[in-house]
Design an enzyme around this catalytic site. Sequence first.
Site: not given
Ligand code: UFG
Length: 326
Positions: A34, A74, A76, A78, A142, A171, A190, A285-286
């Site tokens: 979409n 794929f 979603a 996310s 999520y 990741n 990310h 949520g982290d």
């Molecule tokens: N982080 C930072 N600064 C940023 C971006 C991220 O410090 O600018 C940190 C986040 O707090 C986290 C880590 O870097 O601790 C990784 O963050 P991401 O956003 O890159 O990835 P996530 O682990 O939050 O999320 C990814 C996917 C999700 C999935 C998750 C768990 O985006 O879809 O992994 O598998 F659910």
Amino acid sequence: ARMHILVCGGAGYIGSHMARWLALRGTRVTVLDNLSTGHRAAVQWGELIEADLRDASALDRAFAAHRFDAVMHFCAKSLVAESVADPLAYYESNVGGTLSLLQAMRRHGVERLVFSSTAAVFGHPMTDRIDETHPLQPINPYGATKAMAERLLADAAAAHGLRSVALRYFNAAGASDDASIGESHHPETHLVPNVLRAALGTGPGLQVFGDDWPTPDGTCIRDYVHVDDLAQAHALALDYMDAHPGAHAFNLGNGAGFSVREVIAAAEAASGQAIPFSVQPRRAGDPAVLVAASDLARAALGWTPVHNALAPILESALRWHRAPTF
Ligand code: UFG
């Protein structure tokens, strides 16, 4: 005859790499997206059907026009923090979208699905490396939407014979070898793209979300896995379903965790640039640590990730970020 696969979400980051991977190996690809977060310019390896998964008549038209051998899903929303702030939108899109797709597959007799799941289904890990026996206890909406979608797949397998493999990515990072496509979200949340764009001066200053986590250097630890290695696993999952009816799930990671500080240091090495950052509060949520045990995927699927270290993953992402085209 040549396989024909419907790649739902094929304009997005992981889906577009999947479409490329399949097309380069001789599979016909049709993308349905979409374009809410995906990019038209990322669809280079097959027809684009611009439609929402929840649009049953659009799905009927797509499934009537083509005889798909399988679907890869794929689509979603996310982002963990966004899901905490706007949970109903996540249930609507991720659970509602998957339900609509399964109903369409059933109406049209398509019986094989590879599904994008996530490490976020596990919540706070109870073990150092998360394997498939770990309970599903998501700590954010999520992750809950993806766990619910996995449940839909299991029930549809039992009742209707739908074959599926859910792949729980840790990741995803990196870009295609030729840098023709890569990771580009607006806004970008990310870590890997944010770190590299900070290094190249093409993004805002880097923020680190918390340095008081219960980890050795106080920053969150994640397991980074290359997007083309994920694509390889999806192709293997299709083969796996030939001999294995039912609903299956595998964890996909490299089994090595890297802290946010370690990712920054590796990105400094890859780019030759110092990357300053500011420490911000923890992000909602982290979890502190997410590292996969992927022994089952390696043994059952024959999965052999080839970009299985942080440096090559960051180097491939960096090539894309030097000249992104979307
Ligand atoms: N982080 C930072 N600064 C940023 C971006 C991220 O410090 O600018 C940190 C986040 O707090 C986290 C880590 O870097 O601790 C990784 O963050 P991401 O956003 O890159 O990835 P996530 O682990 O939050 O999320 C990814 C996917 C999700 C999935 C998750 C768990 O985006 O879809 O992994 O598998 F659910």
